[in-house]
Design a protein around this motif. Structure first.
Motif, PDB file in Angstrom:
ATOM      1  N   SER A 228      -3.158   3.668  -7.188  1.00 50.31           N
ATOM      2  CA  SER A 228      -3.577   3.992  -5.963  1.00 50.31           C
ATOM      3  C   SER A 228      -3.674   5.763  -5.620  1.00 50.31           C
ATOM      4  CB  SER A 228      -2.747   3.586  -4.588  1.00 50.31           C
ATOM      5  OG  SER A 228      -1.535   4.138  -4.678  1.00 50.31           O
TER       6      SER A 228
ATOM      7  N   GLU B 246      -0.731  -4.809  -2.602  1.00 42.95           N
ATOM      8  CA  GLU B 246      -1.934  -4.649  -1.879  1.00 42.95           C
ATOM      9  C   GLU B 246      -1.360  -4.263  -0.531  1.00 42.95           C
ATOM     10  OE1 GLU B 246      -5.235  -4.734  -2.513  1.00 42.95           O
ATOM     11  OE2 GLU B 246      -5.345  -5.696  -4.369  1.00 42.95           O
ATOM     12  N   ASN B 247      -2.415  -3.524   0.346  1.00 45.94           N
ATOM     13  CA  ASN B 247      -2.236  -2.757   1.367  1.00 45.94           C
ATOM     14  C   ASN B 247      -2.031  -4.066   2.520  1.00 45.94           C
ATOM     15  OD1 ASN B 247      -2.207  -0.994   3.396  1.00 45.94           O
ATOM     16  ND2 ASN B 247      -4.410  -1.711   4.209  1.00 45.94           N
ATOM     17  N   ARG B 248      -0.922  -4.192   3.099  1.00 43.34           N
ATOM     18  CA  ARG B 248      -0.418  -5.210   3.944  1.00 43.34           C
ATOM     19  C   ARG B 248      -0.377  -6.547   3.589  1.00 43.34           C
ATOM     20  NH1 ARG B 248      -2.537  -4.015   9.863  1.00 43.34           N
ATOM     21  NH2 ARG B 248      -2.627  -1.500  10.126  1.00 43.34           N
TER      22      ARG B 248
ATOM     23  N   GLY C  23       0.899  -1.052  -0.097  1.00 44.42           N
ATOM     24  CA  GLY C  23       0.025  -0.081  -0.059  1.00 44.42           C
ATOM     25  C   GLY C  23       1.013   1.393  -0.063  1.00 44.42           C
ATOM     26  N   GLN C  24       0.704   2.284   1.103  1.00 44.32           N
ATOM     27  CA  GLN C  24       1.441   3.450   0.990  1.00 44.32           C
ATOM     28  C   GLN C  24       2.841   3.188   1.173  1.00 44.32           C
ATOM     29  OE1 GLN C  24      -0.654   6.464   3.170  1.00 44.32           O
ATOM     30  NE2 GLN C  24      -2.660   5.768   2.753  1.00 44.32           N
TER      31      GLN C  24
END
Length: 831
Positions: A824, A666-668, A659-660
């Motif tokens: 994103s 993908e996030n986490r 993620g960021q």
């Protein structure tokens, strides 16, 4: 033009039926015909005679000249009827509108400013005599930038009531390219060596589309100085450019440059002397001198020496010092002795420090960052340091300062710090889309400078599909005048791991904390904090890696209840920053090391450390190009034991990636997955008496267990992420927004792992047959070498509603089960 009109008017007057007599006469009346906007009195005031005066033909000619000089008339004729003088005039037209068409190289703002300087202003009268001058001046400008086919024409459209519209039509054409640069007379160095660092590039191939071979007069002028410096820096003190010619091809699309040079010979420095006042710093100034006897003369070192001494004197308040180098050249021995003349001038003191442009931020917030004091001597080093300190504030976009002499004094100046602010509050929201988690939303709000005080205060609210949190906080960055900060917060959080791409569990936490910081020096500070947190974890799916965590907290009498625990922690952090800005830095280093540990009376005893380093290197003088290298490391673990089980880092405090903080994934999603262990059983024996009720199934030995791998990551206790970014100018963006928008090309690499994971526990177990896991086989989650890599482009924008980030990324290296997030978009991302 004026003289021709005057002659024509005089001839007309001479040929008229009202021919003026040569003899003098007394004026009985003066009339002016043709006036529209000019008042009669204004016209008469410009005449060198009045009614009742005695005039001659010469006097009348002077009158015509005076009327022309007033600048109101295009045509003037004079007639005599007896003793009455009549002036027939045609007023200059009034400019009704000014239009530009076809101009690309010159902005309309520049054109308007240039016309204003030449009195071509809407509402004013038009002097047609300067039209040709303007056309020639603009054409000459285009020739100076290599556009030899450019044409400029000013068209006039006359309107009723003596008005006129001006239309400046530009046909710019293509710029001529530098087809060839020839150097004549060079024997010591070839053309390529001499022209290596020049900006006038020759006949570029198509793949160098980002460069330009366009001819520009100013660029060539600068290149001549670079050629001269090339020789002077190598000791050729008598080097000369004897001639330079620029030839334009017949079609005006190519330029050929020829330089005639005289190289001369190298000269050696025999000594360096000083004259003037060294303000008592003789030894230090001489020690910092890079020029030494016996070395070749070097023009760059001479310039550097002059600038260094002037800068050194400026740090003591001698802002107007003059340092000049004179040479004593011996052409026979090819030697030169240097004499540095130092005139520090008068020491300059700061009278007042002014702050302007800060509409939202209070003056005192800016002033407490300024290191230059009123009444002290002026120091350029201190002013530059003050600029950096103010510019590091996250709600300040740009800072410039200007020194202004105080009228009537020679040794006092006022310093004006001009501030350009950015919004101190922001929304924290985002939308992202990935192949696994799909469309995700988040929302929040925060305030960095409450009511312009420079203190972080207010409510930080976050809500998205997997977390709801609120944080009431206040931090006074200057609790004391010497920079000790004090702050506190109260928080609440409700987290659903199953919706965050993590393992399924619900955690509710609330607590309060206190923090304070101490400055060590101009660049470093220590921060300390303490907090108490009350937590409850429920609806957790028991997986193998939780065995220690569960054993420490479980109540044997109520094994199915939620896990409740209270932790008391203390933290310490060290931060060092030399960044040139608080937001969107382009130069400098920021390093931070933080650690947190729970006290022994906590329900869970563990520690957690983070290290972050970000180094920005400016690649261009204007900092539009820079390079960022960033490293983030983290490690945590438990200490002590309970009921024979060692404490571990709580999985809710694990590190995550994706993620960021790891774009493209993908996030986490990066990190250890939960492993579920299932106990296999064998059927019980049949009922020996035939009642239909058999004995219950019997569990098999642990070596016959089966396992399955979760589709979600629950993080790890160790993390390493490295980032390389090339920060570039944003295409098609005006310079005014350069400090608000950032574009960069990036490569992210790293991993999250679990140092306590033991893959041998599952070595002899069988995989669950109906597995839905994304991983085809079990990976060693304790392996730090399972590096992932992604690359892409990111655009960040400090918008009025807060910082926005757009990322487009592609995974270069991944492992089984990692899911990709190509695009994103987030608001409120920390830069």
């Amino acid at each position: 033009m004026t003289i021709k009109r005057l002659v024509a008017a005089m001839l007309l007057a001479t040929a008229s039926n009202s021919v003026l007599a040569e003899q003098s006469f007394t004026v009985k009346d003066i009339q002016v015909e043709g006036l529209q906007r000019v008042a009669l009195g204004a016209a008469l005031n410009n005449l060198p005679f009045n009614i009742g005066d005695t005039v001659t033909e010469y006097t009348l000619s002077k009158g015509i000249k005076s009327l022309y000089a007033a600048g109101h008339f295009d045509e003037i004729a004079v007639f005599r009827d007896g003793n009455t003088i009549t002036f027939r005039v045609k007023e200059r037209p009034t400019i009704n509108a000014i239009e530009f068409d076809g101009n690309k190289d010159i902005k309309e703002e520049q054109l308007s400013e240039s016309l204003t300087n030449q009195k071509i202003i809407i509402g004013e009268q038009l002097d047609k005599t300067i039209i040709r001058e303007i056309e020639n001046g603009l054409t000459e400008f285009y020739h100076g930038v290599g556009k030899y086919n450019a044409k400029v024409a000013i068209k006039l459209t006359y309107l009723p009531r003596n008005r006129v519209n001006l239309k400046l039509e530009f046909v710019e054409g293509d710029a001529a390219s530098v087809r060839q640069i020839n150097i004549v007379g060079n024997e010591l160095f070839d053309d390529a060596q001499i022209l290596k660092n020049t900006e006038s590039l020759v006949d570029l191939p198509w793949w160098r589309f980002m460069s330009s071979d366009r001819y520009q007069k100013d660029t060539l002028k600068g290149d001549l100085e670079k050629v001269r410096s090339f020789y002077l820096d190598r000791g050729y003190l008598r080097f000369e450019i004897e001639a330079n010619t620029v030839a334009v091809s017949p079609d005006k699309t190519s330029v050929y440059v020829t330089l005639q040079v005289k190289e001369g010979e190298q000269y050696t420095v025999t000594g360096v002397d000083f004259v003037g006042d060294l303000i008592g710093q003789d030894e230090f100034i001489k020690a910092m001198l890079p020029l030494k006897s016996g070395q070749l003369y070097n023009g760059a070192l001479v310039t550097y020496t002059e600038e260094s001494i002037a800068k050194f004197l400026a740090s003591f308040g001698y802002a107007n010092s003059k340092v000049r180098t004179s040479t004593n050249i011996n052409d026979e021995t090819k030697e030169v002795s240097l004499t540095l003349s130092v005139d520090p001038g008068k020491r300059v003191y700061v009278n007042r420090i002014l702050v302007s442009g800060n509409a939202a931020t209070k003056d005192e917030v800016i002033r407490r960052e300024i290191r230059q004091m009123e009444g002290a001597w002026l120091s350029n080093d201190t002013l530059e340091s003050s600029k950096l300190w103010v510019q590091r504030l996250p709600y300040i976009e740009k800072v410039e300062f200007e020194t202004k002499p105080v009228p009537g004094t020679e040794d006092k100046v006022d310093v004006d710090f001009k501030i350009k602010e950015r919004s101190s509050g922001s929304f924290n929201a985002g939308v992202s889309f990935g192949s696994y988690q799909g469309l995700a939303f988040q929302f929040g709000i925060e305030q960095q400078s409450f009511l312009g005080s420079g203190n972080a205060a207010g409510i930080s609210l976050n809500t998205n599909k997997y977390q709801k949190s609120i944080n009431l906080s206040y931090t006074d960055a200057y609790f004391t005048l010497d920079g000790i900060s004090l702050g506190g917060n109260v928080f609440y959080s409700d987290f659903d791991g199953s919706k965050a791409g993590a393992e399924a569990y619900n955690q509710t936490s609330y607590g309060t904390g206190l923090n304070f910081g101490f400055p060590i020096n101009e660049y470093s500070r220590l921060n300390f904090g303490t907090a108490v947190t009350f937590s409850e974890i429920a609806y957790i799916q028991e997986f193998d890696q939780l065995r220690h965590f569960r054993a420490v907290l479980v109540d044997p009498n109520r094994p199915d209840q939620a896990y409740k625990f209270t932790n008391y922690d203390v933290s310490v952090g060290w931060i060092r920053s030399t960044l040139n800005r608080g937001t969107f830095p382009t130069d400098g280093l920021r390093v931070s090391l933080t650690g947190k540990i729970t006290t022994p009376n906590s329900d869970l005893t563990y520690f957690k450390t983070n290290f972050e380093a970000a180094n920005y290197i400016a690649l261009s003088n204007d900092h539009s190009w820079s390079f960022l290298s960033k490293l983030e490391l983290g490690y945590g673990n438990g200490y002590g034991s309970n009921n024979g089980y060692d404490h571990t880092l709580p999985f809710s405090d694990n590190f995550y990636a994706g993620g960021q903080n790891f774009r493209g994934f993908e996030n986490r999603v990066i990190g250890p997955r939960a492993i579920y262990r299932y106990v296999n059983s064998i059927p019980g024996l049949p009922d020996p008496i035939g009642s239909g009720v058999g004995l219950p199934t019997l569990p098999m030995s642990p070596e016959f267990d089966s396992y399955d791998i979760s589709t979600r990551s629950f993080g790890g206790n160790a993390m390493a992420i490295a980032t390389l970014e090339l920060i570039t100018p944003t295409p098609l963006l005006k310079e005014d927004y350069a400090n608000s928008v950032r574009t960069s090309l990036f490569v992210d690499a790293g991993n999250v792992w679990d140092t306590e994971f033991d893959i041998n526990r599952f070595a002899n177990l069988t995989r669950y047959q109906n597995s839905n896991s994304l991983q085809s086989e079990l990976l060693d989650y304790s392996d730090a070498g399972m590096i992932r890599v992604s690359a892409g482009v990111t655009v960040q924008w400090i918008s009025p509603m807060g910082p926005l980030t757009f990322s487009l990324a592609k995974i270069i290296k991944k492992y089984d089960g990692d899911e990709q997030e190509n695009f994103s978009f987030n608001i409120g991302t920390t830069f």
